[in-house]
Design a protein around this motif. Structure first.
Motif, PDB file in Angstrom:
ATOM      1  N   LEU A  27      16.562  17.922  77.476  1.00 34.87           N
ATOM      2  CA  LEU A  27      18.053  17.253  77.524  1.00 34.87           C
ATOM      3  C   LEU A  27      18.770  18.232  78.393  1.00 34.87           C
ATOM      4  O   LEU A  27      19.559  18.027  79.188  1.00 34.87           O
ATOM      5  N   ILE A  28      18.632  19.664  78.246  1.00 28.70           N
ATOM      6  CA  ILE A  28      19.371  20.859  78.659  1.00 28.70           C
ATOM      7  C   ILE A  28      18.976  20.716  80.292  1.00 28.70           C
ATOM      8  O   ILE A  28      19.975  20.927  81.090  1.00 28.70           O
ATOM      9  N   GLN A  29      17.673  20.338  80.543  1.00 31.24           N
ATOM     10  CA  GLN A  29      17.500  20.368  82.000  1.00 31.24           C
ATOM     11  C   GLN A  29      18.139  19.237  82.874  1.00 31.24           C
ATOM     12  O   GLN A  29      18.137  19.403  84.086  1.00 31.24           O
ATOM     13  N   GLN A  30      18.576  18.308  82.016  1.00 29.43           N
ATOM     14  CA  GLN A  30      19.298  17.188  82.745  1.00 29.43           C
ATOM     15  C   GLN A  30      20.589  17.607  83.519  1.00 29.43           C
ATOM     16  O   GLN A  30      21.207  18.521  83.207  1.00 29.43           O
ATOM     17  N   GLU A  31      20.820  17.015  84.762  1.00 27.69           N
ATOM     18  CA  GLU A  31      22.170  17.375  85.405  1.00 27.69           C
ATOM     19  C   GLU A  31      23.359  17.359  84.595  1.00 27.69           C
ATOM     20  O   GLU A  31      23.356  16.116  83.987  1.00 27.69           O
ATOM     21  N   GLY A  32      24.139  18.309  84.592  1.00 26.64           N
ATOM     22  CA  GLY A  32      25.475  18.218  83.831  1.00 26.64           C
ATOM     23  C   GLY A  32      25.349  18.824  82.451  1.00 26.64           C
ATOM     24  O   GLY A  32      26.083  19.675  81.927  1.00 26.64           O
ATOM     25  N   ASN A  33      23.872  18.806  81.778  1.00 30.93           N
ATOM     26  CA  ASN A  33      23.694  19.429  80.671  1.00 30.93           C
ATOM     27  C   ASN A  33      23.492  20.936  80.680  1.00 30.93           C
ATOM     28  O   ASN A  33      23.302  21.523  79.678  1.00 30.93           O
ATOM     29  N   ASN A  34      23.125  21.279  82.055  1.00 32.58           N
ATOM     30  CA  ASN A  34      22.495  22.667  82.246  1.00 32.58           C
ATOM     31  C   ASN A  34      23.616  23.629  82.379  1.00 32.58           C
ATOM     32  O   ASN A  34      23.455  24.885  82.467  1.00 32.58           O
ATOM     33  N   VAL A  35      24.991  23.246  82.203  1.00 37.85           N
ATOM     34  CA  VAL A  35      26.143  24.128  82.111  1.00 37.85           C
ATOM     35  C   VAL A  35      26.948  23.620  80.975  1.00 37.85           C
ATOM     36  O   VAL A  35      26.884  22.585  80.457  1.00 37.85           O
ATOM     37  N   CYS A  36      27.793  24.634  80.635  1.00 38.38           N
ATOM     38  CA  CYS A  36      28.774  24.425  79.459  1.00 38.38           C
ATOM     39  C   CYS A  36      29.695  23.118  79.659  1.00 38.38           C
ATOM     40  O   CYS A  36      30.242  23.345  80.731  1.00 38.38           O
ATOM     41  N   ALA A  37      30.049  22.082  78.913  1.00 37.56           N
ATOM     42  CA  ALA A  37      30.791  20.985  79.240  1.00 37.56           C
ATOM     43  C   ALA A  37      32.229  21.340  79.331  1.00 37.56           C
ATOM     44  O   ALA A  37      32.873  20.563  79.967  1.00 37.56           O
ATOM     45  N   ASP A  38      32.552  22.804  79.017  1.00 34.22           N
ATOM     46  CA  ASP A  38      34.038  23.226  78.917  1.00 34.22           C
ATOM     47  C   ASP A  38      34.323  24.238  79.858  1.00 34.22           C
ATOM     48  O   ASP A  38      35.444  24.121  80.619  1.00 34.22           O
ATOM     49  N   CYS A  39      33.378  25.361  80.095  1.00 27.80           N
ATOM     50  CA  CYS A  39      33.775  26.278  81.326  1.00 27.80           C
ATOM     51  C   CYS A  39      32.651  26.411  82.160  1.00 27.80           C
ATOM     52  O   CYS A  39      32.685  27.343  83.196  1.00 27.80           O
ATOM     53  N   SER A  40      31.864  25.427  82.465  1.00 32.61           N
ATOM     54  CA  SER A  40      30.632  25.484  83.502  1.00 32.61           C
ATOM     55  C   SER A  40      29.688  26.661  83.253  1.00 32.61           C
ATOM     56  O   SER A  40      28.973  27.057  84.304  1.00 32.61           O
ATOM     57  N   ARG A  41      29.727  27.409  82.201  1.00 32.90           N
ATOM     58  CA  ARG A  41      28.618  28.510  82.324  1.00 32.90           C
ATOM     59  C   ARG A  41      27.460  27.991  82.136  1.00 32.90           C
ATOM     60  O   ARG A  41      26.917  27.225  81.586  1.00 32.90           O
ATOM     61  N   GLU A  42      26.361  28.630  83.048  1.00 38.01           N
ATOM     62  CA  GLU A  42      25.073  28.018  83.123  1.00 38.01           C
ATOM     63  C   GLU A  42      24.306  28.612  81.760  1.00 38.01           C
ATOM     64  O   GLU A  42      24.646  29.354  80.904  1.00 38.01           O
ATOM     65  N   GLY A  43      23.260  27.680  81.379  1.00 41.51           N
ATOM     66  CA  GLY A  43      22.334  27.822  79.947  1.00 41.51           C
ATOM     67  C   GLY A  43      22.935  27.853  78.785  1.00 41.51           C
ATOM     68  O   GLY A  43      23.061  28.505  78.155  1.00 41.51           O
ATOM     69  N   PRO A  44      23.624  26.725  78.523  1.00 41.47           N
ATOM     70  CA  PRO A  44      24.323  26.463  77.429  1.00 41.47           C
ATOM     71  C   PRO A  44      23.058  26.503  76.012  1.00 41.47           C
ATOM     72  O   PRO A  44      22.177  25.852  76.202  1.00 41.47           O
ATOM     73  N   GLU A  45      23.739  27.083  74.991  1.00 41.45           N
ATOM     74  CA  GLU A  45      22.610  27.316  73.865  1.00 41.45           C
ATOM     75  C   GLU A  45      23.179  26.775  72.532  1.00 41.45           C
ATOM     76  O   GLU A  45      22.685  26.990  71.722  1.00 41.45           O
ATOM     77  N   TRP A  46      24.210  26.010  72.599  1.00 45.67           N
ATOM     78  CA  TRP A  46      24.714  25.471  71.747  1.00 45.67           C
ATOM     79  C   TRP A  46      25.065  23.712  71.918  1.00 45.67           C
ATOM     80  O   TRP A  46      25.292  23.622  73.048  1.00 45.67           O
ATOM     81  N   ALA A  47      25.431  23.239  71.198  1.00 44.40           N
ATOM     82  CA  ALA A  47      25.871  21.698  71.182  1.00 44.40           C
ATOM     83  C   ALA A  47      26.859  21.295  69.941  1.00 44.40           C
ATOM     84  O   ALA A  47      26.669  21.747  69.010  1.00 44.40           O
ATOM     85  N   SER A  48      27.623  20.188  70.504  1.00 46.87           N
ATOM     86  CA  SER A  48      28.347  19.469  69.555  1.00 46.87           C
ATOM     87  C   SER A  48      27.697  18.388  69.215  1.00 46.87           C
ATOM     88  O   SER A  48      27.776  17.473  70.145  1.00 46.87           O
ATOM     89  N   TYR A  49      27.132  18.265  68.224  1.00 43.15           N
ATOM     90  CA  TYR A  49      26.091  17.090  67.987  1.00 43.15           C
ATOM     91  C   TYR A  49      26.740  15.528  67.626  1.00 43.15           C
ATOM     92  O   TYR A  49      26.270  14.424  67.958  1.00 43.15           O
ATOM     93  N   ASN A  50      28.112  15.701  67.358  1.00 45.33           N
ATOM     94  CA  ASN A  50      28.839  14.476  67.265  1.00 45.33           C
ATOM     95  C   ASN A  50      29.665  14.014  68.418  1.00 45.33           C
ATOM     96  O   ASN A  50      29.775  12.813  68.620  1.00 45.33           O
ATOM     97  N   LEU A  51      29.908  15.194  69.172  1.00 45.60           N
ATOM     98  CA  LEU A  51      30.636  14.753  70.516  1.00 45.60           C
ATOM     99  C   LEU A  51      29.459  14.454  71.768  1.00 45.60           C
ATOM    100  O   LEU A  51      29.799  13.831  72.430  1.00 45.60           O
ATOM    101  N   GLY A  52      28.389  15.146  71.356  1.00 46.40           N
ATOM    102  CA  GLY A  52      27.409  14.825  72.381  1.00 46.40           C
ATOM    103  C   GLY A  52      27.554  15.445  73.606  1.00 46.40           C
ATOM    104  O   GLY A  52      27.117  15.251  74.726  1.00 46.40           O
ATOM    105  N   VAL A  53      27.787  17.080  73.360  1.00 54.38           N
ATOM    106  CA  VAL A  53      27.896  17.933  74.679  1.00 54.38           C
ATOM    107  C   VAL A  53      27.342  19.121  74.452  1.00 54.38           C
ATOM    108  O   VAL A  53      27.198  19.595  73.074  1.00 54.38           O
ATOM    109  N   PHE A  54      26.928  19.753  75.457  1.00 58.17           N
ATOM    110  CA  PHE A  54      26.263  21.180  75.237  1.00 58.17           C
ATOM    111  C   PHE A  54      27.193  22.374  75.687  1.00 58.17           C
ATOM    112  O   PHE A  54      27.979  22.030  76.872  1.00 58.17           O
TER     113      PHE A  54
END
Length: 393
Positions: free
Chosen positions: A13-40
């Motif tokens: 999932l993280i490799q998919q386009e858009g998911n490979n950066v933080c949903a809020d600050c665009s930092r590469e390589g997100p390692e956390w997720a909000s599982y009810n909002l559905g964002v990395f």
């Protein structure tokens, strides 16, 4: 085996386009997720999500926590791209989406506006777009380091930002004259918490009598300082839409860059061979290069408007002709004089030279020519007053 399967699925999932950066600050390589909002998310933004409360955002580490199919369901269905379509439907052009290295208050308030207040889904909540704002901010005194409560009033219609001394009753007296009135079209607002020493610090710079005047303010409420910041940006963009009708919104935003090109300490010496180096705080703001005795001084000790190289402006590594090289030095060359400066590392020297070169290589706009002539006019008036004073004595 089931857990390994979940880990592989998450990494897919993280490799998919858009998911490979933080949903809020665009930092590469997100390692956390909000599982009810559905964002990395990156680790910093995951912390701000935790501050929202679990009724809004529920956070798990991709690497450290256990996952199952139920927890991953929303992440699979939503992801960063779809979440953006929902939560960023109506982001105003004047509201800057934070980058990973932006001040914490900008990132926190972006996340609160996006998921908690839902400001970008309901434009009626975007009160900073009305062209008028008033309220109290703590302002640093011009002659000392104390912050005092001041009443501020922004009016896009009047092209002005004013501030007043707070009365004993706690309200501005309508008969009071403003302590300062700034033209909105000449203002630059920069979030500067480290320099100001407050997490919600805002620096407002404007032109007064041909030179730069800085004021430093903060609010105890992070939302309030961001609302002021966005209200100023909104008014600036609206003014520029009239002044530059052919420019796109992205071009307008670029013109009111939210940060200075560079700030930091340098050692500067005078024009004579025997002059000593003195530590000064330098700010490069577009074509204006200013230096201060203290980073929070209201006025610069000196200010140079850097024009195009064809006008005689340049920058070079090392000292000017006839001066000794003190190490880690560079020279800003202008038609009037050369400014000899020393940094604390070669990396700093290279960065200053690179940024100044960008300025000298850029063609002057009509607005640049006007600003340059205003500074030259101010310098001529100052010299005239000095000469007349000598004659009188």
């Amino acid at each position: 085996m089931a857990e390994e399967h979940m880990i592989r699925k998450l990494h897919s999932l993280i490799q998919q386009e858009g998911n490979n950066v933080c949903a809020d600050c665009s930092r590469e390589g997100p390692e956390w997720a909000s599982y009810n909002l559905g964002v990395f998310l990156c680790i910093d933004c995951s912390g701000y999500h935790r501050m929202l409360g679990s009724h809004i955002s529920r956070i798990k580490s991709i690497k450290l926590d256990s996952w199952n199919e139920d927890l991953m369901e929303v992440l699979i269905k939503v992801g960063n791209k779809k979440a953006k379509e929902r939560y960023e439907q109506s982001v105003p052009v004047c509201y800057p989406k934070p980058m990973f290295d932006d001040p914490p208050v900008m990132k926190e308030q972006w996340i609160r506006a996006k998921y908690e207040r839902l400001e970008f889904q309901d434009i009626s909540k975007q009160r900073y777009l009305t062209g008028y704002k008033e309220g109290y901010l703590m302002k640093r005194a011009k002659n000392d380091s104390k912050f005092n409560l001041r009443y501020f009033e922004l009016s896009e219609q009047n092209n002005s930002l004013k501030y007043y001394i707070k009365s004993r009753a706690g309200e501005k007296d309508d008969k009071d004259d403003p302590k300062a009135e700034m033209r909105l079209s000449e203002i630059k607002a920069v979030l500067n918490p480290i320099k100001i020493g407050n997490p919600n610090g805002l620096q407002i710079s404007y032109i007064k009598n041909g030179t730069t005047r800085n004021i430093y303010v903060y609010s105890d409420d992070g939302k309030e300082i961001i609302d002021w910041y966005v209200a100023i940006q909104s008014s600036l963009i609206n003014w520029m839409r009239t002044a530059f009708p052919t420019l796109t919104d992205s071009a307008l935003v670029e013109r009111i860059s939210r940060n200075f090109s560079k700030e930091g300490y340098l050692f500067k010496t005078g024009p004579k061979a025997g002059d000593v180096f003195r530590k000064r705080w330098f700010t490069l703001d577009g074509r204006r290069m200013m230096y201060f005795s203290d980073p929070l001084d209201p006025y610069p000790k000196g200010e140079v408007f850097i024009c195009h190289e064809s006008d005689g402006y340049n920058v070079a590594a090392g000292p000017p002709e006839g001066r000794d090289d003190e190490g880690f030095t560079f020279t800003l060359i202008t038609p009037g004089r050369s400014f000899y400066m020393r940094a604390e590392s070669q990396e700093e020297v290279d960065e200053w030279i690179s940024l100044i070169n960008v300025v000298t290589n850029k063609i002057m706009s009509p607005q640049d020519n006007l600003a340059a002539s205003n500074i030259e006019r101010k310098r001529s008036v100052s010299i005239s007053r000095h000469v007349s004073g000598v004659i009188k004595r």
